[in-house]
Each structure stands twice: as structure tokens, then as C-alpha cells.
Design a protein around this motif. Structure first.
Motif, PDB file in Angstrom:
ATOM      1  N   VAL A   2       6.276   9.682  -1.511  1.00 60.50           N
ATOM      2  CA  VAL A   2       5.324   8.638  -1.148  1.00 60.50           C
ATOM      3  C   VAL A   2       6.101   7.432  -0.613  1.00 60.50           C
ATOM      4  O   VAL A   2       7.229   7.172  -1.019  1.00 60.50           O
ATOM      5  N   THR A  28       0.856  -1.185   0.000  1.00 58.00           N
ATOM      6  CA  THR A  28       0.000   0.000   0.000  1.00 58.00           C
ATOM      7  C   THR A  28       0.894   1.238   0.000  1.00 58.00           C
ATOM      8  O   THR A  28       1.982   1.235   0.587  1.00 58.00           O
ATOM      9  N   PHE A  29       0.417   2.275  -0.684  1.00 60.76           N
ATOM     10  CA  PHE A  29       1.165   3.534  -0.765  1.00 60.76           C
ATOM     11  C   PHE A  29       0.564   4.555   0.196  1.00 60.76           C
ATOM     12  O   PHE A  29      -0.666   4.678   0.301  1.00 60.76           O
ATOM     13  N   HIS A  30       1.451   5.286   0.858  1.00 64.22           N
ATOM     14  CA  HIS A  30       1.014   6.269   1.861  1.00 64.22           C
ATOM     15  C   HIS A  30       1.772   7.579   1.668  1.00 64.22           C
ATOM     16  O   HIS A  30       2.980   7.579   1.381  1.00 64.22           O
ATOM     17  N   SER A  31       1.069   8.678   1.851  1.00 61.98           N
ATOM     18  CA  SER A  31       1.698   9.997   1.746  1.00 61.98           C
ATOM     19  C   SER A  31       2.707  10.198   2.865  1.00 61.98           C
ATOM     20  O   SER A  31       2.511   9.733   3.989  1.00 61.98           O
ATOM     21  N   HIS A  66      -4.123  13.003   0.811  1.00 57.00           N
ATOM     22  CA  HIS A  66      -3.490  11.731   1.125  1.00 57.00           C
ATOM     23  C   HIS A  66      -3.434  10.832  -0.114  1.00 57.00           C
ATOM     24  O   HIS A  66      -4.365  10.794  -0.918  1.00 57.00           O
ATOM     25  N   ILE A  67      -2.328  10.116  -0.246  1.00 57.93           N
ATOM     26  CA  ILE A  67      -2.189   9.106  -1.291  1.00 57.93           C
ATOM     27  C   ILE A  67      -2.613   7.773  -0.694  1.00 57.93           C
ATOM     28  O   ILE A  67      -2.126   7.374   0.367  1.00 57.93           O
ATOM     29  N   SER A  68      -3.516   7.101  -1.357  1.00 58.12           N
ATOM     30  CA  SER A  68      -3.984   5.812  -0.849  1.00 58.12           C
ATOM     31  C   SER A  68      -4.297   4.907  -2.033  1.00 58.12           C
ATOM     32  O   SER A  68      -5.348   5.026  -2.665  1.00 58.12           O
ATOM     33  N   THR A  69      -3.373   4.023  -2.339  1.00 57.70           N
ATOM     34  CA  THR A  69      -3.585   3.066  -3.428  1.00 57.70           C
ATOM     35  C   THR A  69      -2.791   1.807  -3.108  1.00 57.70           C
ATOM     36  O   THR A  69      -2.071   1.743  -2.111  1.00 57.70           O
ATOM     37  N   THR A  70      -2.930   0.791  -3.943  1.00 62.02           N
ATOM     38  CA  THR A  70      -2.324  -0.498  -3.636  1.00 62.02           C
ATOM     39  C   THR A  70      -1.295  -0.912  -4.685  1.00 62.02           C
ATOM     40  O   THR A  70      -1.315  -0.434  -5.819  1.00 62.02           O
TER      41      THR A  70
END
Length: 283
Positions: free
Chosen positions: A127, A79-82, A93-97
Motif C-alpha cells: 500500500v 490517503t492510502f492507495h493500493s 482497492h484500499i481507500s482510507t485516510t
């Protein structure tokens, strides 16, 4: 969740990050950096770097091509996080997989929900990727295609190269619909392809190592399983020999006295845990 030690241990086996920089490794993840391909969805054009920053306009969303390319096996997801420093400026916020079996550079979206122009540093990570081991390996890859490929085929560099090329051609076809201007798409394709070419040798090496490790794990799994079955059968027949009607078996199993019997039984039972651990490597 993978710690920095877990990531180092899995590098070039279940995980490839190219280029890998020790400074971007965090206690629980890895930081990714922007290239000079920062695309504005509002203006449908590239955002130029000015004095070391990309100026992201109010209420705009940009797509950022990362400097790093990634490959993870079908046992790994992410998972990606800011980063705090990015969000504290006002960015969303960055929220993806990251799907299992992903390979290639990454295109990450970043949003400016404010009424101000926000500055994204050119030479600073933006990120963080957090990695996890999935409970059971994925049946599908990131293209929604079956990812269970014959292990022996995966040792062939030509096969791996073709699969990697075909998969990324599919990705390029998908993103082409995002870029309305042909020159922007051409620029993306050029940069994306170069990143892919630069990372291809490392990704293929990691895939080959992963496939070879799985072959050895399979051999170890079936060897231990066979040994366990033999030990249980010997113990079973030794017990059967105690029955008067089956006393003839004593002639063949005379070497299994009480001490040997208990030892064989203990080994057979202890193999359950060893087989369980090896089975996770095979899947």
C-alpha cells in the motif's frame, strides 16, 4: 500533494516514518510493508505465511499490521492507495485516510472479492501513502479530541511520551472489539506495542522539533508584525506632519525625507507576504 523531495524535507519535522527506507519512497508517496500479523475477519485467526506468501481466501478481508509507524503534524494528512501490482492480482482497492496528528503503527484492511485464493507477498510493500498539506491545521486529532496543545508543553519529553502512550492505549481498546480470540488480541498487542516502542524515540524527536520550529516561527511572526506596524505608524505621522495644524510633528520626524518615506512604505507593504508565509508555520 507531497513529492519525494517534499517528504524528505518534512522528515523529522512534520513527518516521521519509522523505519524509513529510501527504496520505499516513491515520486509522490511512501510504500508500506506487512508484518507477520495478517488477521482474517472470516476465520477470526491469523493467516500463516507459506512459501513467502499469505494465502488470502475468496471473499475474505484481512487486517494487516504495517512494519512502519507514522507520525504527522496537524498540518499534514494522507490517503492510502493500493499498489498496481496488488490490485492486478484481484485484490480490492484500499481507500482510507491518515488523519492529522496520527502517531503509531497502522492497521490496513485488504479484501479479496474474487472466487480464487490470492497470494500476498510476505516481503513486499502492498500500500502507498500519499501525503498532503491541509489548507488550515486540524482542530481535532485522530481520536476526535482537541489537538491544540500548548506548544511549550510539547517540548517536554515526559509529556509527549505520556500523550503518545495514552493515545495508543485508546487505540488498543478500540481494536480489542475486532479480535474475538483473546490469544489473537494478545499477539496483536505484543507486536503493536513493540513497533510503538521501537518508533517512539523517533516520533517524540519529530514532535519536539516541530514544537521548537513553531516557537521560533511565532517569534518571527510577531517580530515582523511589530516592525510592520511601526513602519506604517511612522509613515502615517510623517504624512500627518504635512498638515499645518500638525506641523509640530516635523520636529520629531525630520529624518524621514521623501526617499526614506518611500523606502519605509515599500518595506511595510512587502512585509505582508513575508508575514503570510511565517503565519502558515505558526498555525
Amino acid at each position: 500533494m507531497f513529492s519525494d523531495r517534499d517528504i524528505r524535507k518534512a522528515l523529522n519535522k512534520d513527518i516521521v516514518i519509522f523505519p524509513f527506507r529510501e527504496d520505499d519512497l516513491t515520486p509522490v508517496g511512501y510504500n508500506f510493508n506487512p508484518t507477520d500479523f495478517v488477521f482474517s475477519l472470516t476465520s477470526q485467526d491469523l493467516v500463516p505465511a507459506i512459501d513467502g506468501f499469505y494465502n488470502i481466501k475468496p471473499h475474505d478481508t484481512v487486517l494487516i499490521l504495517t512494519e512502519e509507524a507514522v507520525w504527522v503534524s496537524k498540518k499534514i494528512a494522507g490517503t492510502f492507495h493500493s499498489k498496481v501490482g496488488v490490485v492486478s492480482q484481484g485484490f480490492g482497492h484500499i481507500s482510507t485516510t491518515l488523519d492529522p496528528n496520527w502517531h503509531g503503527p497502522l492497521l490496513i484492511s485488504l479484501n479479496n472479492p474474487t472466487d480464487l485464493i490470492l497470494k500476498l507477498p510476505v516481503n513486499k510493500s502492498f500500500v502507498t501513502l500519499i501525503l498532503y498539506k491541509v489548507n488550515t491545521p486540524a482542530d481535532k486529532d485522530h481520536d476526535n479530541q482537541a489537538s491544540r496543545v500548548d506548544i511549550l508543553r510539547n517540548i517536554s519529553e515526559d509529556v509527549l511520551d505520556k500523550e503518545l502512550t495514552d493515545s495508543n492505549k485508546n487505540f488498543l481498546r478500540k481494536v480489542q472489539t475486532i479480535f474475538i480470540k483473546e490469544d489473537v488480541y494478545d499477539e496483536f498487542k505484543k507486536k503493536y506495542t513493540k513497533l510503538l516502542q521501537d518508533s517512539k524515540a523517533s516520533i517524540i524527536s519529530g514532535q519536539k522539533t516541530n514544537a521548537i520550529n513553531r516557537i521560533f516561527a511565532q517569534g518571527k511572526y510577531y517580530g515582523l508584525k511589530t516592525l510592520q506596524v511601526i513602519l506604517f505608524l511612522l509613515c502615517f505621522f510623517r504624512l500627518l506632519a504635512l498638515i499645518p495644524a500638525c506641523s509640530a510633528l516635523e520636529t520629531y520626524l525630520f529624518f524621514i525625507d521623501k526617499g526614506v518615506f518611500m523606502g519605509m512604505l515599500a518595506i511595510a507593504i512587502s512585509l505582508f507576504m513575508a508575514i503570510k508565509v511565517v503565519k502558515e508555520e505558526v498555525l
